[in-house]
Design an enzyme around this catalytic site. Structure first.
Site, PDB file in Angstrom:
ATOM      1  N   GLN A  64     -76.163  12.496 -55.387  1.00 26.11           N
ATOM      2  CA  GLN A  64     -77.084  13.072 -56.376  1.00 26.11           C
ATOM      3  C   GLN A  64     -76.853  12.350 -57.702  1.00 26.11           C
ATOM      4  OE1 GLN A  64     -77.233  16.868 -59.256  1.00 26.11           O
ATOM      5  NE2 GLN A  64     -77.012  17.472 -57.106  1.00 26.11           N
ATOM      6  N   ASN A  82     -81.090  14.730 -59.937  1.00 26.81           N
ATOM      7  CA  ASN A  82     -80.889  16.020 -60.584  1.00 26.81           C
ATOM      8  C   ASN A  82     -82.021  16.282 -61.568  1.00 26.81           C
ATOM      9  OD1 ASN A  82     -79.711  17.679 -63.039  1.00 26.81           O
ATOM     10  ND2 ASN A  82     -78.473  18.172 -61.253  1.00 26.81           N
ATOM     11  N   CYS A 124     -39.673  36.986 -63.864  1.00 30.01           N
ATOM     12  CA  CYS A 124     -40.416  35.875 -64.464  1.00 30.01           C
ATOM     13  C   CYS A 124     -39.591  34.596 -64.392  1.00 30.01           C
ATOM     14  CB  CYS A 124     -40.765  36.181 -65.913  1.00 30.01           C
ATOM     15  SG  CYS A 124     -41.687  37.721 -66.096  1.00 30.01           S
TER      16      CYS A 124
END
Ligand code: 3NM
Ligand code: MG
Length: 534
Positions: A41, A73, A458
């Site tokens: 495209q 496009n 953590c």
């Protein structure tokens, strides 16, 4: 006659400096054709009509040499002038019905859709294929309307699969947005193969890609690599219903662990933490103690540069706000593009609606190599991954609360999520359960003091990002090595005579992480005999 199109690897071009650079588009597309793209495209938002037509003519010529259709496009006029195979229309472009009147029945018309409603309209108007997006956050298109993630794509595919009528059944589909070599396996796995009889979405026909091809250093090689990726590679190759492991696998793991700890020491990988304010200092100290190089940066704009250094990223949702989520998304995009591992720590994922939404937002943003959480958080992850769970009680606070699941249920849940997400899932607790969807382990190491100091979970995330970055060959083994290094250091620290409680535990823990790593590097101890891994 309308050409039969193979949509499997759909190239969308970009002529901007950020992606094409100063290279020649026609030459770049030729390399992509040699690498094996199946549709092209031409998408060019900046050049004048004369340039569009002359470029499109050159592109059409080389596409014809490879028997690949060229789609333009947006610009129906350019497609007509060139006589190429079709157009692709966004929601803001000419309507499909008008374009069909102008182009006739033999041309291909594609439409961008982000929702079931838009899909319905495009199908009824006679589109030949749908470009469904945006899958993942992408730097390529700034004005994407909706990042819908794998689950959003699946909803549209499910709708199409269950619509009666020839048009919905025969329409082709590709997805677009942030797809690259590091997440294509996941996309394939989640979208190409129906996962069970009860949920049977339409199977997607291809992926549409811009930057992972156009911006690649070697376009032909990058394209060929994308083509060769599916089916999934080890360790994700086994697709049996039950996660099993052989004694051979256990031996491999035991042999790998000291090597992985040494690899962290030798490579000193970056551990990039986007974490909450509460734990930054502790997490940085832990990273240094294991031999990693910490950077605590919550600025999404610097993530692309950091990702190129090649370390791992931790996304910690502990103090998520709309601002921090936008930064997280930028960083996820950057690390996915660079291929570095990302650890997601969905702190408190089930606790509030905002946190549930934040988790869905993050999981729609990209691919996580490892997701870790306590039981409630992993239940939240399961929901965000599209599993339908009976509603369990509301989570209170970010601590995990009483366990709802047996060990067997935990193993089942983490392995199912890992298989669906093509990653590693870790449920932490007194017994940690970890799986890559193929092999599941439980680990009974660690110490209760870890649960009495802020941010130990953590800092485990920090550790895992460094370990996975130092040993990308086997994510599961890398993660288990990280967990054991961490938890055996905690046991040793707690056993020291000078440690009287959680306060004195923290410095002793950092010391132990450091000394035990040096011991491994110098082959002084075989502390693995204390490991309780099954
Ligand atoms: N359309 P990359 S996303 C052109 O969602 C385009 O409709 C999108 O680029 C949509 O492969 C997108 O570099 C850009 O992420 C995709
Ligand atoms: Mg458009």
């Amino acid at each position: 006659m309308k050409p039969q199109v193979d949509y499997s690897l759909y190239l969308v071009t970009d002529s901007t400096a950020a992606i094409l650079g100063d290279r020649n588009l026609v030459e770049v597309v030729e390399q992509a054709l040699l690498g094996g793209v199946t549709v092209v495209q031409y998408r060019d938002k900046s050049n004048d009509t004369g340039v569009l037509i002359s470029t499109a003519k050159q592109l059409h010529k080389i596409c014809q040499q490879h028997s690949v259709p060229l789609i333009i496009n947006d610009r129906v006029d350019v497609a007509l002038a060139v006589g190429c195979e079709g157009v692709h229309l966004g929601q803001d472009d000419m309507g499909i019905t008008n374009a069909r009147q102008i182009l006739g029945d033999d041309k291909i018309i594609g439409a961008t859709v982000s929702s079931i409603d838009e899909a319905k309209v495009a199908v009824e108007a006679g589109a030949d294929y749908l470009g469904i997006g945006t899958l993942y956050a992408t730097a390529t298109k700034k004005n994407t309307k909706d990042i819908i993630g794998i689950n959003g794509i699946r909803k549209i595919l499910y709708y199409l699969g269950h619509q009666a009528g020839e048009a919905s059944q025969s329409i082709k589909t590709v997805c677009i947005g942030g797809i690259n070599a590091s997440n294509l396996k996941l996309v394939h796995h989640r979208l190409y193969a129906p996962s069970s009889n009860s949920e049977r979405p339409k199977t997607i026909d291809g992926v549409a890609i811009v930057s992972a091809i156009i911006a690649a250093k070697d376009v032909r090689e990058a394209t060929a690599n994308l083509k060769s990726l599916p089916p999934a590679l080890p360790p994700f190759e086994v697709d049996t219903a039950d996660a099993v492991k052989s004694s051979e696998e256990e031996k491999l793991l035991a042999a790998a662990i000291p090597r992985i700890i040494r690899a962290v020491h030798e490579k000193g990988p970056l551990s990039h933490n986007m974490t909450n304010l509460v734990v930054q200092n502790f997490a940085a100290s832990v990273a240094l103690a294991i031999g990693a190089s910490p950077i605590m940066s919550n600025n999404g704009d610097e993530a692309a540069d950091l990702a190129k250094i090649g370390g791992g990223l931790v996304i910690n949702m502990g103090t998520a706000t709309p601002d921090s989520l936008a930064n997280h998304r930028k960083a996820i995009t950057a690390y996915n593009a660079a291929g570095g591992p990302i650890v997601l720590d969905p702190v408190g994922a089930g606790a509030t609606t905002a946190r549930r939404d934040a988790l869905s937002f993050l999981m729609a943003s990209g691919y996580f190599d490892l997701i870790k959480g306590n039981e409630r958080e992993i239940l939240g992850v399961a929901r965000a991954s599209g599993f339908i769970l009976e509603d369990s009680s509301q989570q209170r606070g970010v601590d995990s609360g009483a366990s709802l699941l047996t060990l067997a249920e935990k193993a089942y849940l983490v392995s199912r999520i890992a298989r669906r997400e093509r990653n590693v899932v870790l449920m932490t607790g007194a017994v940690d359960v970890i799986s890559d969807g193929t092999t599941t382990y439980s680990i009974s190491n660690g110490h209760a003091y870890l649960g009495m100091v802020t941010g130990s979970g953590c800092t485990l995330g920090t550790t895992l990002a460094a370990f996975m970055s130092a040993h990308p060959q086997h994510k599961l083994h890398a993660a288990i090595a990280g967990i054991l290094h961490f938890e055996l250091a905690a046991e040793a620290a707690a056993a020291r005579p000078d440690v009287k409680g959680p306060g004195t535990f923290v410095p002793a823990f950092i010391d132990e992480l450091y000394h035990r790593r040096i011991d491994v590097v110098e082959s002084r101890v075989d502390w693995l005999d204390r490991a309780a891994v099954k």
